[in-house]
Design a protein around this motif. Structure first.
Motif, PDB file in Angstrom:
ATOM      1  N   PRO A 139       0.811  -1.218   0.000  1.00  0.00           N
ATOM      2  CA  PRO A 139       0.000   0.000   0.000  1.00  0.00           C
ATOM      3  C   PRO A 139       0.846   1.270   0.000  1.00  0.00           C
ATOM      4  CG  PRO A 139       0.071  -0.949   2.197  1.00  0.00           C
ATOM      5  CD  PRO A 139       0.770  -1.921   1.297  1.00  0.00           C
ATOM      6  N   LEU A 140       0.211   2.362  -0.326  1.00  0.00           N
ATOM      7  CA  LEU A 140       0.895   3.654  -0.364  1.00  0.00           C
ATOM      8  C   LEU A 140       1.536   3.999   0.972  1.00  0.00           C
ATOM      9  CD1 LEU A 140       1.453   6.357  -1.889  1.00  0.00           C
ATOM     10  CD2 LEU A 140      -0.728   7.163  -0.991  1.00  0.00           C
ATOM     11  N   LEU A 141       0.864   3.674   2.077  1.00  0.00           N
ATOM     12  CA  LEU A 141       1.358   4.076   3.386  1.00  0.00           C
ATOM     13  C   LEU A 141       2.361   3.098   3.988  1.00  0.00           C
ATOM     14  CD1 LEU A 141      -1.856   5.578   5.028  1.00  0.00           C
ATOM     15  CD2 LEU A 141      -0.040   6.713   3.734  1.00  0.00           C
ATOM     16  N   SER A 142       2.746   2.071   3.246  1.00  0.00           N
ATOM     17  CA  SER A 142       3.876   1.250   3.670  1.00  0.00           C
ATOM     18  C   SER A 142       5.150   2.050   3.439  1.00  0.00           C
ATOM     19  CB  SER A 142       3.924  -0.051   2.873  1.00  0.00           C
ATOM     20  OG  SER A 142       4.200   0.211   1.511  1.00  0.00           O
ATOM     21  N   SER A 143       6.245   1.654   4.071  1.00  0.00           N
ATOM     22  CA  SER A 143       7.485   2.417   3.884  1.00  0.00           C
ATOM     23  C   SER A 143       7.948   2.339   2.431  1.00  0.00           C
ATOM     24  CB  SER A 143       8.573   1.911   4.834  1.00  0.00           C
ATOM     25  OG  SER A 143       8.899   0.562   4.591  1.00  0.00           O
ATOM     26  N   SER A 144       7.750   1.192   1.777  1.00  0.00           N
ATOM     27  CA  SER A 144       8.099   1.062   0.354  1.00  0.00           C
ATOM     28  C   SER A 144       7.208   1.954  -0.496  1.00  0.00           C
ATOM     29  CB  SER A 144       7.955  -0.393  -0.099  1.00  0.00           C
ATOM     30  OG  SER A 144       8.830  -1.242   0.587  1.00  0.00           O
TER      31      SER A 144
END
Length: 252
Positions: A139-144
């Protein structure tokens, strides 16, 4: 006491490459006088270099305009380099070394046409459910996800980011954009428990010679073990490793 002696080099080869790099840096065809002015090479020597580089196909001279272009041979070399550029095989030894050093799980994530996915995982010695496996979208809010949003600027990334941001409030969107600016400055992205409770991560970028994102190296572990900032031994080790890795892709 031993001293570091400079390695022997071929000066004429360096000069020839410098001419090619000058055309690359200028981003346009150059005439003889322009190359001479930019490089400072004497006219008599520059004629010899340009004739040699043109004969080898590394440069091309437009006979009508008298301008020099980058030659087709460089395209051939570039394609050969890209063809051997197996990202996963090149990155995997670094994942293994980082995991061994940190005793944490390490991921390689890369961008696909509709979002970042996990391309490889090197697990720590203990069992840990990170909530994802190879091929899983992040997801967008993961660090990646944050890292890719910060460093990848293609139209499909913009579309993905826009769609993901619709799930956030206006305040959350503003906070997110501010966080992206920090990530661009520090090369460090942190996310607390984006997929599984008590499991957090931080990511750092792999960049190429164009300063484009090749992928993200992500460290995953129990939240209390994952640093939130760069001011830790683990963070610095991982960042140093990925900078070294980025250099192998031409980043400076």
């Amino acid at each position: 006491m031993e001293t570091n002696k400079p390695l022997p080099v071929i000066g004429s080869l360096q000069t020839g490459i410098h001419i090619i790099e000058t055309l690359i840096e200028q981003g346009q065809p150059l005439k003889f006088t322009e190359i001479q002015e930019l490089t400072g090479i004497t006219k008599s020597n520059l004629y010899k270099y340009l004739n040699t580089l043109t004969m080898l196909g590394l440069l091309y001279r437009d006979k009508k305009q008298g301008s020099f272009f980058l030659g087709s041979k460089l395209i051939e070399y570039g394609n050969a380099a890209i063809g051997s550029e197996d990202v996963i095989s090149r990155v995997t030894p670094y994942l293994k070394d980082i995991s061994r050093h940190t005793k944490l799980t390490v991921l390689l994530s890369v961008w696909t046409h509709d979002g970042p996915v996990i391309a490889n995982i090197w697990s720590a010695s203990y069992g840990l459910n990170i909530g994802a496996q190879i091929g899983a979208k992040l997801p967008l809010l993961s660090s990646s996800g944050k890292l890719i949003a910060a460093f990848q600027h293609s139209s499909d990334v913009f579309e993905w980011k826009t769609n993901e941001l619709q799930k956030l409030t206006d305040d959350e969107k503003e906070q997110f954009e501010q966080e992206l600016e920090i990530i661009r400055r520090t090369y460090f992205s942190y996310a607390v428990e984006p997929l599984v409770d008590h499991v957090s991560s931080f990511s750092v970028p792999i960049l190429n010679y164009k300063k484009e994102l090749v992928g993200a190296v992500t460290i995953v572990g129990f939240t209390q073990l994952i640093p939130e900032t760069l001011d830790t031994t683990i963070s610095q080790f991982v960042l140093k490793s990925t900078f070294e890795l980025s250099e192998s892709f031409g980043w400076h």
